[in-house]
Structures are given as structure tokens and as C-alpha cells.
Design an enzyme around this catalytic site. Sequence first.
Site, short mmCIF file in Angstrom:
data_model
loop_
_atom_site.label_atom_id
_atom_site.label_comp_id
_atom_site.label_asym_id
_atom_site.label_seq_id
_atom_site.Cartn_x
_atom_site.Cartn_y
_atom_site.Cartn_z
N GLY A 46 50.86 -11.72 -30.20
CA GLY A 46 50.96 -11.99 -31.63
C GLY A 46 52.07 -12.98 -31.88
O GLY A 46 53.04 -13.06 -31.12
N GLN A 51 58.35 -17.50 -36.49
CA GLN A 51 58.88 -17.66 -35.13
C GLN A 51 58.86 -19.11 -34.63
O GLN A 51 59.45 -19.41 -33.60
CB GLN A 51 58.10 -16.77 -34.15
CG GLN A 51 58.33 -15.29 -34.39
CD GLN A 51 57.49 -14.44 -33.47
OE1 GLN A 51 56.35 -14.14 -33.77
NE2 GLN A 51 58.03 -14.09 -32.31
N CYS A 91 59.26 -8.92 -27.87
CA CYS A 91 59.06 -9.99 -28.84
C CYS A 91 59.33 -11.34 -28.18
O CYS A 91 60.29 -11.48 -27.42
CB CYS A 91 60.02 -9.79 -30.02
SG CYS A 91 59.91 -11.06 -31.28
N LEU A 92 58.48 -12.32 -28.47
CA LEU A 92 58.67 -13.66 -27.89
C LEU A 92 59.98 -14.28 -28.35
O LEU A 92 60.52 -15.16 -27.68
CB LEU A 92 57.50 -14.57 -28.29
CG LEU A 92 56.13 -14.19 -27.71
CD1 LEU A 92 55.03 -15.02 -28.36
CD2 LEU A 92 56.11 -14.37 -26.20
N HIS A 133 54.85 -5.27 -36.67
CA HIS A 133 55.84 -6.11 -36.00
C HIS A 133 55.75 -7.55 -36.52
O HIS A 133 56.77 -8.16 -36.88
CB HIS A 133 55.59 -6.06 -34.48
CG HIS A 133 56.49 -6.94 -33.67
ND1 HIS A 133 57.37 -6.43 -32.74
CD2 HIS A 133 56.64 -8.29 -33.64
CE1 HIS A 133 58.03 -7.43 -32.18
NE2 HIS A 133 57.61 -8.58 -32.70
N GLU A 134 54.54 -8.09 -36.57
CA GLU A 134 54.37 -9.48 -36.99
C GLU A 134 54.64 -9.66 -38.48
O GLU A 134 55.20 -10.68 -38.90
CB GLU A 134 52.95 -9.98 -36.64
CG GLU A 134 52.60 -9.97 -35.16
CD GLU A 134 53.60 -10.72 -34.28
OE1 GLU A 134 54.26 -11.65 -34.78
OE2 GLU A 134 53.73 -10.36 -33.11
N HIS A 137 58.21 -10.10 -39.21
CA HIS A 137 58.69 -11.47 -39.01
C HIS A 137 58.56 -12.29 -40.29
O HIS A 137 59.45 -13.07 -40.64
CB HIS A 137 57.88 -12.17 -37.90
CG HIS A 137 58.34 -11.86 -36.51
ND1 HIS A 137 59.64 -12.09 -36.08
CD2 HIS A 137 57.68 -11.36 -35.44
CE1 HIS A 137 59.74 -11.74 -34.80
NE2 HIS A 137 58.57 -11.29 -34.39
ZN LIG Z 1 58.10 -10.60 -32.52
#
Ligand SMILES: [Zn+2]
Length: 163
Positions: A46, A51, A91-92, A133-134, A137
Site C-alpha cells: 500500500g 508518502q 511501513c515504506l 494504516h494508509e 498517512h
Molecule cells: Zn505506511
Amino acid sequence: MAVLDILTIPDERLKRKARPVENIDDVQAFIDDLLETMYDTEDGIGLAATQVGSQHAILVIDLSEDRDQPQVLINPEIVSSDGDFVGEEGCLSIPGYRAKVSRSEKVTVKALDRTGQAFEIETDTFLAIVLQHEMDHLNGIVFTDHLSKLKQQIALKKVKKNR
Ligand SMILES: [Zn+2]
């Protein structure tokens, strides 16, 4: 299409709130880039526009094994949530760090797809966690914001070491 740079903590841009998309046509190329950026990562499932430094309220998700079933959510909103679930997240934007986070077990989310069509997802599977989670962001929140100050410091150290 282009692979975009993924921001990592403590980049201040990760704290910005997204703004609703008003014109679907304006964001088509960006959505392609966002998808390409997610698929370019080794195991990204995701990615939120936040991000990559964008304030469009857009996120992309693909939980399929072959990574060939993208889901695009524009202007997503949580309509309802229920129950509790604690699961490990990564998380990226926080590479090299994973921790348990408390979330709702079940969510109903409404959004627009990339053609501008409204749709709703009701889920109590892993997708529910990814959606929360997304969507965090898009509100300027990373998963470590849900953890203790000590864990946040550990996460930051790991990210700096991995850089
Ligand atoms: Zn994340």
C-alpha cells in the site's frame, strides 16, 4: 510513468494532511506513478500520496500474491469501524522497523475509484488494517505515532541507520 521518491521519517511532509481531489482527470498520471512506485518496492502492499510528498487524498493498495490487482481509493473516508485488533505493521516510510499497532477490527470505507465512481469496502480482513494504516498517512499520521515515545526513538534510529 515514473517511480517517485518515498519519503521516510522524520520528513515533515509526512505530517501534512491531504486535500480532497476535485478533478479526477488531473490525477490520472499521478495515480500511474503512485502504482509504479508501489510496485517498484520489494514488498509494498500500500502507498499513500502523502508518502511521495503529494497532498492528493489518494492511496493505492495491492494485496494480491501476483501484485496484479491494484485498488485505487480517491478521497477515502471511514464510514464506520468496529472491534479491536492488534497486528504487526511495517511501513515504506519507516524501513527496517516493525511493531504491533492497535486498530479497529472491521471498517467500512467509502471512496471514489479512478474513474470517479463511488464505491464502498466493508472488511474485517487484513485489508481493514492496511486501509487504516494508509488512511492515517492521508491525515499526516505514521504508525509509530500510535506507539510510545521510546519506540518512536527506536524506529527513528533504525531508519537513520538504514539510510
Ligand atoms: Zn505506511
